[in-house]
Design an enzyme around this catalytic site. Structure first.
Site, short mmCIF file in Angstrom:
data_model
loop_
_atom_site.label_atom_id
_atom_site.label_comp_id
_atom_site.label_asym_id
_atom_site.label_seq_id
_atom_site.Cartn_x
_atom_site.Cartn_y
_atom_site.Cartn_z
NE ARG A 48 -32.41 -11.57 -55.10
CZ ARG A 48 -33.03 -10.91 -56.25
NH1 ARG A 48 -32.28 -11.68 -57.13
NH2 ARG A 48 -33.57 -10.24 -56.30
CD GLU B 51 -28.43 -11.67 -57.62
OE1 GLU B 51 -28.41 -10.62 -58.31
OE2 GLU B 51 -28.82 -11.98 -56.64
CB SER C 89 -20.06 -35.56 -53.52
OG SER C 89 -21.33 -36.38 -53.61
#
Length: 147
Positions: free
Chosen positions: A88, A91, A114
């Protein structure tokens, strides 16, 4: 003995003892997010921090020393994750990555956030429709330099 074997031992001991990462972090004196990453082999502990973790997880001196070695970072076994929860996040980056990039660069200019000078906080957010996961990430902006 290697870093992966130490990580595996930590996880086995955590499960066997019913420990929570937040409790481990409290003993180390740092955030649960950073300490969890360190115990999973992604961060470098000081000798003092390794001693605390070693005590909690019954690590031998050689095992504790591995916690102080700079690790090879990157914990995913495959380039596209197969674990549903981790997928997820993959995604999320596929869908919103260009949005993050556009908005960060519009606000800050040409550069990156960073992952070294970085903080993260993960909390549960109660919701009547089902609790939510709240993750706050804060990374220092690093502009690209000309030379």
């Amino acid at each position: 003995m290697n870093r992966l074997k130490v990580t595996e031992k930590i996880i086995i001991t955590k499960v066997r003892r019913g420990l929570k990462w937040a409790d481990v972090a409290a003993k180390v004196g740092l955030s649960k997010e950073w300490v969890t990453a360190a115990c999973l082999g992604q961060m470098t502990l000081t000798n003092e921090q390794a001693a605390v973790v070693g005590e909690l997880f019954d690590l031998a001196e050689e095992e504790r020393q591995w916690l102080t070695v700079v690790p090879y970072k990157g914990s995913l076994p495959t380039s596209i994750p197969t674990d549903p929860l981790i997928y997820r996040f993959y995604e999320l980056i596929n869908v919103y990555g260009t949005t993050f990039k556009e908005l960060i660069q519009e606000e800050f200019g040409d550069g990156i956030m960073s992952a070294i000078d970085f903080k993260m906080d993960l909390t549960r957010e109660p919701d009547p429709n089902g609790d939510r996961v709240k993750i706050t990430m804060s990374g220092k902006f690093l502009p690209y330099k000309t030379y």
